[in-house]
Design an enzyme around this catalytic site. Structure first.
Site, PDB file in Angstrom:
ATOM      1  N   GLY A   1      -4.465   2.715   6.476  1.00 21.62           N
ATOM      2  CA  GLY A   1      -3.269   3.463   6.812  1.00 21.62           C
ATOM      3  C   GLY A   1      -3.669   4.870   7.159  1.00 21.62           C
ATOM      4  O   GLY A   1      -4.833   5.168   7.425  1.00 21.62           O
TER       5      GLY A   1
ATOM      6  N   VAL B   1      -8.605   0.080   2.703  1.00 25.43           N
ATOM      7  CA  VAL B   1      -8.830  -0.923   1.667  1.00 25.43           C
ATOM      8  C   VAL B   1      -9.970  -1.811   2.126  1.00 25.43           C
ATOM      9  O   VAL B   1      -9.941  -2.376   3.218  1.00 25.43           O
ATOM     10  CB  VAL B   1      -7.561  -1.754   1.405  1.00 25.43           C
ATOM     11  CG1 VAL B   1      -7.852  -2.832   0.363  1.00 25.43           C
ATOM     12  CG2 VAL B   1      -6.421  -0.861   0.939  1.00 25.43           C
TER      13      VAL B   1
ATOM     14  N   LYS C   1      -9.728   0.739  -2.764  1.00 25.25           N
ATOM     15  CA  LYS C   1      -8.818   1.575  -1.988  1.00 25.25           C
ATOM     16  C   LYS C   1      -9.382   2.984  -1.991  1.00 25.25           C
ATOM     17  O   LYS C   1      -9.472   3.626  -3.022  1.00 25.25           O
ATOM     18  CB  LYS C   1      -7.427   1.558  -2.615  1.00 25.25           C
ATOM     19  CG  LYS C   1      -6.387   2.340  -1.837  1.00 25.25           C
ATOM     20  CD  LYS C   1      -4.990   2.121  -2.433  1.00 25.25           C
ATOM     21  CE  LYS C   1      -3.930   2.837  -1.637  1.00 25.25           C
ATOM     22  NZ  LYS C   1      -2.584   2.591  -2.167  1.00 25.25           N
TER      23      LYS C   1
ATOM     24  N   ASP D   1       8.989   1.957  -5.196  1.00 26.96           N
ATOM     25  CA  ASP D   1       8.812   1.533  -3.796  1.00 26.96           C
ATOM     26  C   ASP D   1       8.703   0.019  -3.727  1.00 26.96           C
ATOM     27  O   ASP D   1       7.866  -0.521  -3.004  1.00 26.96           O
ATOM     28  CB  ASP D   1       7.580   2.211  -3.186  1.00 26.96           C
ATOM     29  CG  ASP D   1       7.521   2.057  -1.666  1.00 26.96           C
ATOM     30  OD1 ASP D   1       6.409   2.114  -1.099  1.00 26.96           O
ATOM     31  OD2 ASP D   1       8.582   1.855  -1.040  1.00 26.96           O
TER      32      ASP D   1
END
Lengths: 313, 563
Positions: free
Chosen positions: B23, B28, B43, B134
């Site tokens: 991202g 990852v 990560k 989330d």
């Protein structure tokens, strides 16, 4: 789309802007904004004798009006709608002549400004969607004409200067065509001008008197993109005096008149799939008493459905 | 971006094998322990910024506190060349949103089993003082295990520690984090005010999506409170119990005071009629037994043999710890966790005294397998095309999740077939519809104990797909012109808009509903609004509708026009 009031001598609310015509209402949460322009012209004034037309007076070289209109409509709840109507008008005499001079009081001076501001609520009480043969609605208009009071004595005035309550009833029905539909409706309203301060009177009579307004419209939509059909409107103010009996020294010399106007015309709508509809209408006076008898009125406009929702997406 | 390369060793012990996802802020990787040989996910923060590193470490500390079979476990933190990284369980499987996109709504039993597992994880986190904040389908990973799946909740990256701690609050007042459509309205206004009811809201939205097959709030804005509440689930699918529909509706209330006060309360309301699922709510941390199986006399206590994470960095004891671990468990674990295309090795049944006693994750149940029943002979079809590690979902969490792409609506081959010819002419084939991948076929209750079983009974044939009905339908409702635009079909679930022409003014209605394989159509506005019920056959839809104020159902008839 709603038909506004017909022009009277003082050439008020040339509002052929159309929104929310007939008994039907927008769905809950739906909104529509209409933006339009119109132009009208008359040259002759029909003078009444009792209930009938007696003679015709040519008003010099005629009077022109241009107007811009903005109407916002919102479906507040299922079967309940509110609307607001705003206009700006510009009226002038083409070539002021002897008649204008005779009338005095600056009768043919150019006038511009806000036209009457209207707000309306409408409730669909009988719904064809629920299986009824017709739809019927009741509504109430509030007309704020105070912005037009100052020059109401002019032939080129923008309104009668009063605040009025106008309850309304409308009936209508819709049917299907092979690829489209048709609709027909009629509505009647009674306009009650409320007393002003000081009260408008002529010869001891309140001016203007109560008015009845009615419209019948029939639209044919052979395919969803286009609708076309005739429309007839009537304005009747039974209380008042004839043109030649009014007191021409009074500011309310025109609002005191007894009036009858019948006009007919046609309307064309063109729409697309994204909720945008173009409107064109043409009307002409058919018969008038104590009012211009040759009014030709052309209006164009565009209505945007769910404009606000579209902007936030 | 990070300059990590495949083959590189980070933290002195984790070799990078493959980049699984990335991202804006993190990557990852699939990594393998140099000594033990076990696989894990790493990560790593790709930016060398102290504040972001601090947040990643906070994420790690939070997740490391949570030891639960349905929570992705964080086991280590490493630093490499100025980068900070977390080591966590490697979850081989797709995220739930990807499964839903291809398979449509779950069977009710599947969905309730899934929700029981997810709720147990969130309850455990809440009881440890940790909020998720989330929750969404892309943060629920479906780890393959045997013939089934184990849901695991991931990415507690923005979790807020509720209980008092030594450190000042990390969430800035006014900072808003979360995903549109799943974020509770009060969270959209001020993230620092989040409490357990935010997770209740998100779980309600997830439950709705599992059962309806469509998003409850299909919006890109953070605050959903200006959206209408979606139709109740039991108006969309008759087989959904009213109690379940009510529990989901309550959880999705815009005002926090109108929701369940806790995830436990939500789960208890949701699973009130399923005590066997409700019992799994407390199958959590060490020492807790999970009762499995449909035979009341059969109780199996399952504990995990989860591998101990590598010991924390300590230069003085590292070598000793490695030697001990290698002698005690290294050989067996290497064999047990050696990568194969098949799903990971199930944990042995007997407890290993030296191991931490986290309970093994029970496979999400669909239909409890009675003793003597065998699992299906064939493994379930793959819900995703590649065996991507679902941890990649957490890498993409920092970037806004794109809206789930709707599956392209299949075009009907011929909604208006030609006039039938005599005898020789075959009828037009039914329109192609998306194939439903019922999770029920893929998920079952199994225990980690391998018992000899009888021959597997033959699988029932998959249900036929429903007809494709997306597009524009025109006709009439009673005598009124009606246009129906079905703009979204996922399996049997439909979203549509009905436009009733009323002269110059149209009335629009937002509908949701279902279409079954036999063409039974149901579209409803919900809550005493318009409700259409009929059948679809060869491009013609007929039936009756009810409208507010109508004394009886009224006829409607529509013909398919176009996409």
């Amino acid at each position: 789309m709603r038909r506004g009031a017909i022009a009277t001598v003082a050439l008020t609310w040339a509002t052929t802007a159309h929104a929310g015509s007939g008994p039907w209402v927008l769905g809950q949460g739906d909104e529509q904004i209409f933006v339009g322009a119109e132009a009208q012209r008359f040259t002759q004034l029909a003078v009444g004798d009792g209930a009938y037309q007696d003679s015709v007076i040519a008003v010099d070289d005629g009077v022109m009006t241009f107007g811009a209109k903005l109407i916002g409509t919102l479906g507040l709840a299922r079967r309940f709608e509110v609307e607001a109507d705003l206009s700006y008008l510009y009226t002038y005499a083409n070539e002021p002549g002897p008649v204008c001079e005779l009338l005095g009081m600056g009768a043919c001076k150019t006038t511009q400004g806000l036209g009457p501001i209207s707000t309306r609520v409408k409730w669909l009480v009988v719904d064809e969607l629920a299986g009824r043969p017709l739809s019927m609605s009741v509504g109430l208009d509030l007309r704020f004409g105070q912005t037009t009071a100052e020059h109401r004595e002019r032939v080129t005035s923008l309104g009668d200067g009063t605040f009025a309550l106008e309850p309304r009833v409308a009936l209508g029905r819709i049917g299907t065509l092979p690829k489209g539909w048709w609709s027909i409706y009629g509505d009647v309203s009674a306009r009650f001008p409320l007393p002003t301060d000081p009260a408008f009177t002529v010869g001891g009579e309140a001016a203007p008197g109560i008015e009845l307004v009615s419209t019948v419209e029939n639209l044919w939509t052979p395919v969803p993109v286009v609708s076309l059909g005739p429309s007839v409107s009537m304005l009747y103010r039974p209380q008042g005096v004839d043109f030649l009996e009014t007191d021409f020294t009074e500011k309310d010399r025109f609002t005191a008149l007894r009036i009858f106007v019948l006009e007919a015309g046609a309307k064309l709508l063109v729409r697309n799939d994204t909720g945008i509809t173009g409107v064109l209408s043409v009307f002409h006076t058919v018969y008038a008493v104590n009012n211009p008898q040759d009014v030709l009125k052309v209006s164009v406009g565009v209505a945007f459905r769910d404009f606000a929702r579209r902007r936030t997406e | 971006m990070s300059t990590l390369q495949t083959g590189e060793v980070v933290g002195g012990r984790w070799r990078l094998e493959a980049l699984l996802g990335e991202g804006a802020l993190s990557q990852v990787w699939r990594v393998r322990h140099e000594e033990l040989g076990n696989l894990a996910a790493l990560k790593v923060l790709v930016l060398k910024r102290p504040r972001l590193a601090e947040r990643l470490l906070l994420e790690g500390r939070i997740q490391a506190q949570l030891r639960h079979p349905h929570i992705v476990q964080v086991s280590d933190v490493v630093r490499h060349d100025g980068y900070v990284a977390l080591v966590m369980d490697l979850v081989e499987g797709a995220p739930l949103d990807r499964h839903l996109a291809t398979s449509g709504p779950l069977a009710v039993d599947d969905a309730l089993g899934m929700l029981a597992a997810v709720c147990s994880a969130v309850v455990a986190a809440h009881e440890a003082g940790v909020l998720h904040r989330d929750l969404k389908p892309s943060n629920i990973l479906l780890a393959r295990q045997g013939a089934g799946y184990v849901p695991k909740v991931a990415d507690f990256g923005i979790a807020k520690v509720v209980e008092t701690s030594d450190e000042p609050g990390r969430t800035r007042v006014g900072a808003i984090m979360g995903t549109p459509g799943y974020l509770a309205p009060e969270q959209a206004v001020d993230a620092s005010s989040a409490d357990a009811r935010c997770d209740v809201f998100a779980l309600g939205v997830i439950a709705y999506e599992l059962l309806a097959g469509v998003r409850a709030f299909d919006t890109d804005t953070l605050d959903v409170s200006n959206q209408p509440q979606p139709p109740r689930l039991d108006t969309l699918r008759g087989e959904i119990p009213a109690g379940v529909a009510q529990a989901v509706a309550t959880a999705m209330a815009f005002e926090p005071d109108r929701r369940h006060p806790s995830v436990r309360a939500f789960a208890e309301a949701l699973l009130a009629d399923r005590p066997e699922l409700l019992a799994r709510l407390d199958a959590t941390a060490s020492g807790v037994s999970l009762t499995l199986g449909t035979d009341p006399g059969l109780r199996r206590t399952v504990t995990s043999t989860q591998v101990d994470p590598p010991p924390p960095e300590s230069s003085s004891h590292r070598a000793t710890a490695y030697v001990l671990l290698t002698l005690v468990a290294g050989g067996a674990l290497s064999w047990a966790l050696w990568p194969t295309p098949a799903p990971p090795v199930p944990a042995p049944a007997e407890p290993i005294a030296a191991q931490p006693t986290a309970v093994a994750a029970p496979v999400v149940s669909v239909a409890d397998v009675a003793p003597g029943d065998a699992p299906p002979a064939d493994p379930p079809p793959e819900p995703v095309e590649e065996p991507a590690v679902a941890n990649a979902a957490s890498a993409a969490a920092e970037t806004p999740a794109p809206p789930r792409p709707a599956p392209p609506p299949p075009r009907p081959t011929d909604p208006t077939p030609p006039p039938p010819e005599p005898v020789e002419e075959e009828p037009a084939p039914p329109p192609v519809a998306p194939v439903q991948q019922p999770l029920a076929a893929a998920v079952e209750v199994t225990t980690p104990v391998a018992e000899p079983t009888a021959t597997a009974p033959p699988e029932p044939p998959p249900p036929p797909p429903p007809p494709a009905v997306t597009g524009t339908w025109r006709g009439e409702a009673n005598h009124l012109p009606l246009t129906l635009r079905i703009h979204d079909q996922r399996g049997t679930a439909l979203r549509a808009e009905a436009v009733v022409r009323t002269g110059p003014t149209d009335r629009k209605y937002t509908l949701a509903g279902t279409i079954s394989a036999d063409g039974t159509l149901r579209l409803s506005e919900g809550d005493d609004g318009l409700d259409f019920r009929g059948t679809v056959e060869e491009g013609v839809a007929t039936g009756t509708y009810t409208a507010p104020g109508a004394r009886k159902p009224l006829p409607f008839s529509l013909r398919w026009e176009r996409d």
